[in-house]
Design an enzyme around this catalytic site. Structure first.
Site, mmCIF file in Angstrom:
data_model
loop_
_atom_site.group_PDB
_atom_site.id
_atom_site.type_symbol
_atom_site.label_atom_id
_atom_site.label_comp_id
_atom_site.label_asym_id
_atom_site.label_seq_id
_atom_site.Cartn_x
_atom_site.Cartn_y
_atom_site.Cartn_z
ATOM 1 N N CYS A 24 0.850 -1.195 0.000
ATOM 2 C CA CYS A 24 0.000 0.000 0.000
ATOM 3 C C CYS A 24 0.887 1.247 0.000
ATOM 4 O O CYS A 24 1.604 1.493 0.973
ATOM 5 C CB CYS A 24 -0.900 -0.049 1.244
ATOM 6 S SG CYS A 24 -1.677 1.495 1.697
ATOM 7 N N CYS A 27 0.371 3.693 2.831
ATOM 8 C CA CYS A 27 0.816 3.084 4.097
ATOM 9 C C CYS A 27 2.304 3.308 4.301
ATOM 10 O O CYS A 27 2.757 3.582 5.414
ATOM 11 C CB CYS A 27 0.530 1.580 4.110
ATOM 12 S SG CYS A 27 -1.210 1.158 4.012
#
Length: 94
Positions: A24, A27
């Site tokens: 991600c 992230c």
């Protein structure tokens, strides 16, 4: 920032928990911002969870999207943010 996989490892007195995954993009970016803020706030414990390695914890915390950042104080969740956060937003989150 300490990596955890179980809720028992999380100290909720004064902490921040980031839940994400390695693939991600947001992230990974938020981790860098959290690490910068962490250096300015030694009184706050910072944790991260790889959602793929801690499915039980993710379910327990009712995580639906990543990145999710949760703020704990005095043993209770006091704030939750889903999505990317700037350094300034993290500072305000504390």
């Amino acid at each position: 920032m300490k990596t955890i996989t179980k809720s028992e490892e999380l100290k909720k007195e004064n902490s921040v928990l980031k839940i994400g995954t390695p693939y991600c993009g947001p992230c990974q970016l938020i981790v860098e911002n959290l690490k910068l803020v962490e250096t300015k706030h030694p009184e706050v414990e910072f944790y991260e969870v790889n959602a793929e390695d801690a499915e039980d914890l993710v379910e327990e915390l009712r995580i639906r999207n990543v990145p999710t950042v949760i703020r704990y104080k005095d043993g209770e969740e006091v704030k939750r943010n889903v999505g990317m956060m700037t350094i300034e937003q993290i500072e305000n989150f504390l």
